[in-house]
Write a protein that holds these residues in place. Structure first.
Motif, mmCIF file in Angstrom:
data_model
loop_
_atom_site.group_PDB
_atom_site.id
_atom_site.type_symbol
_atom_site.label_atom_id
_atom_site.label_comp_id
_atom_site.label_asym_id
_atom_site.label_seq_id
_atom_site.Cartn_x
_atom_site.Cartn_y
_atom_site.Cartn_z
ATOM 1 N N UNK A 251 79.974 15.520 21.417
ATOM 2 C CA UNK A 251 79.436 14.351 22.132
ATOM 3 C C UNK A 251 78.750 14.770 23.429
ATOM 4 N N UNK A 252 79.353 15.700 24.153
ATOM 5 C CA UNK A 252 78.779 16.156 25.417
ATOM 6 C C UNK A 252 77.421 16.822 25.191
ATOM 7 N N UNK A 253 77.353 17.744 24.224
ATOM 8 C CA UNK A 253 76.100 18.454 23.971
ATOM 9 C C UNK A 253 75.027 17.511 23.440
ATOM 10 N N UNK A 254 75.432 16.520 22.641
ATOM 11 C CA UNK A 254 74.450 15.557 22.129
ATOM 12 C C UNK A 254 73.844 14.761 23.277
ATOM 13 N N UNK A 255 74.674 14.340 24.236
ATOM 14 C CA UNK A 255 74.141 13.597 25.378
ATOM 15 C C UNK A 255 73.199 14.466 26.207
ATOM 16 N N UNK A 256 73.551 15.729 26.405
ATOM 17 C CA UNK A 256 72.676 16.633 27.162
ATOM 18 C C UNK A 256 71.335 16.821 26.459
ATOM 19 N N UNK A 257 71.367 16.930 25.126
ATOM 20 C CA UNK A 257 70.114 17.085 24.379
ATOM 21 C C UNK A 257 69.238 15.848 24.502
ATOM 22 N N UNK A 258 69.862 14.665 24.445
ATOM 23 C CA UNK A 258 69.093 13.422 24.574
ATOM 24 C C UNK A 258 68.498 13.326 25.974
ATOM 25 N N UNK B 212 67.446 13.263 15.987
ATOM 26 C CA UNK B 212 66.078 12.743 15.907
ATOM 27 C C UNK B 212 65.150 13.524 16.825
ATOM 28 N N UNK B 213 65.610 13.787 18.040
ATOM 29 C CA UNK B 213 64.775 14.503 19.009
ATOM 30 C C UNK B 213 64.463 15.925 18.550
ATOM 31 N N UNK C 245 64.796 17.228 15.132
ATOM 32 C CA UNK C 245 64.199 17.390 13.804
ATOM 33 C C UNK C 245 63.075 16.396 13.500
ATOM 34 N N UNK C 246 63.032 15.262 14.198
ATOM 35 C CA UNK C 246 61.994 14.253 13.980
ATOM 36 C C UNK C 246 61.364 13.865 15.323
ATOM 37 N N UNK C 247 60.593 14.752 15.950
ATOM 38 C CA UNK C 247 60.098 14.453 17.303
ATOM 39 C C UNK C 247 59.144 13.259 17.358
ATOM 40 N N UNK C 248 58.376 13.021 16.298
ATOM 41 C CA UNK C 248 57.475 11.866 16.307
ATOM 42 C C UNK C 248 58.256 10.561 16.265
ATOM 43 N N UNK C 249 59.284 10.514 15.462
ATOM 44 C CA UNK C 249 60.123 9.308 15.402
ATOM 45 C C UNK C 249 60.791 9.056 16.747
ATOM 46 N N UNK C 250 61.266 10.131 17.352
ATOM 47 C CA UNK C 250 61.905 9.977 18.656
ATOM 48 C C UNK C 250 60.885 9.525 19.708
ATOM 49 N N UNK C 251 59.682 10.072 19.638
ATOM 50 C CA UNK C 251 58.644 9.681 20.596
ATOM 51 C C UNK C 251 58.273 8.204 20.429
ATOM 52 N N UNK C 252 58.207 7.727 19.172
ATOM 53 C CA UNK C 252 57.906 6.313 18.954
ATOM 54 C C UNK C 252 59.048 5.429 19.461
ATOM 55 N N UNK C 253 60.276 5.897 19.324
ATOM 56 C CA UNK C 253 61.424 5.144 19.845
ATOM 57 C C UNK C 253 61.372 5.083 21.373
ATOM 58 N N UNK C 254 60.989 6.185 22.004
ATOM 59 C CA UNK C 254 60.865 6.209 23.466
ATOM 60 C C UNK C 254 59.712 5.303 23.911
ATOM 61 N N UNK C 255 58.602 5.297 23.165
ATOM 62 C CA UNK C 255 57.472 4.430 23.512
ATOM 63 C C UNK C 255 57.879 2.962 23.395
ATOM 64 N N UNK C 256 58.647 2.640 22.361
ATOM 65 C CA UNK C 256 59.170 1.280 22.194
ATOM 66 C C UNK C 256 60.064 0.903 23.379
ATOM 67 N N UNK C 257 60.957 1.815 23.768
ATOM 68 C CA UNK C 257 61.864 1.544 24.888
ATOM 69 C C UNK C 257 61.094 1.420 26.198
ATOM 70 N N UNK C 258 60.066 2.243 26.376
ATOM 71 C CA UNK C 258 59.265 2.162 27.607
ATOM 72 C C UNK C 258 58.545 0.827 27.702
ATOM 73 N N UNK C 259 57.999 0.368 26.590
ATOM 74 C CA UNK C 259 57.284 -0.915 26.598
ATOM 75 C C UNK C 259 58.238 -2.062 26.916
ATOM 76 N N UNK C 260 59.406 -2.064 26.305
ATOM 77 C CA UNK C 260 60.383 -3.115 26.602
ATOM 78 C C UNK C 260 60.870 -3.034 28.040
#
Length: 191
Positions: free
Chosen positions: A76-83, A116-117, A119-134
């Motif tokens: 859990x700790x390493x996952x949070x650091x990666x995010x 996601x960050x 192995x799927x960087x595009x999906x993660x980037x779209x999720x971040x763009x969604x969060x930024x817009x909101x």
């Protein structure tokens, strides 16, 4: 059972051993072989003597069990650091990101987000763009993406943002850390 009255010996009938001789003990070869397998790479008395090898084996098993118990917390700790690191690449704060995700009922934990960050960087980037817009629509200060990497996101925050779901309650298992207090009884709604 056969009981000899003169010698007061009791032996099981049809046993493989002589009724009046000492039963041989099992050989210690298997135990010593197992011990040698675990301590063959040690030095000095921890390898050459039985007492030192058993002491070292106990220490090895203690550290292995400590590592096994800490593995979930470390994951859990390493996952949070990666995010956090992945969000820093996209100029987004972790707290804002998690707040927007919980308000929009996107229930992804940090382990899933970190995968996601990675192995799927595009999906993660779209999720971040969604969060930024909101977050921008909510009035939070957000650094916009470069025009080269930005997604064109149009979100109606009234239909997406809701009251966050309540967090799951994690009930403690067993006694408290110092094991002096008994665990409390569960209430009816906790079953």
């Amino acid at each position: 059972m056969h009981l000899s009255t003169t010698l007061s010996l009791r032996r099981i009938l049809n046993s493989g051993f002589h009724p009046f001789q000492v039963i041989p003990k099992p050989d210690v070869w298997m135990k010593r072989e197992r011990l040698n397998r675990f301590t063959a790479w040690q030095y000095a008395s921890e390898r050459s003597t039985v007492k030192g090898a058993y002491r070292k084996e106990d220490k090895i098993f203690t550290y292995l069990s400590m590592q096994r118990e800490d593995e979930k917390k470390l994951e859990k700790f390493h996952a949070e650091e990666r995010v956090r690191t992945a969000l820093a690449e996209h100029d987004m704060e972790y707290s804002k990101f998690k707040t927007v995700l919980s308000q929009s009922h996107i229930l992804l934990d940090n382990i899933c987000l970190s995968q996601l960050a990675i192995y799927e960087p595009r999906s993660f980037r779209s999720l971040v763009a969604f969060a930024k817009e909101l977050a921008r629509q909510e009035g939070m200060n957000v650094i916009p993406d470069d025009s080269e990497f930005s997604y064109d996101v149009h979100v109606d925050n009234k239909s997406v943002l809701r009251k966050p779901l309540p967090r799951a309650v994690e009930y403690t298992r067993g006694a408290t850390e110092n094991h002096t207090n008994k665990p409390r009884k569960l209430r009816e709604e906790e079953y």
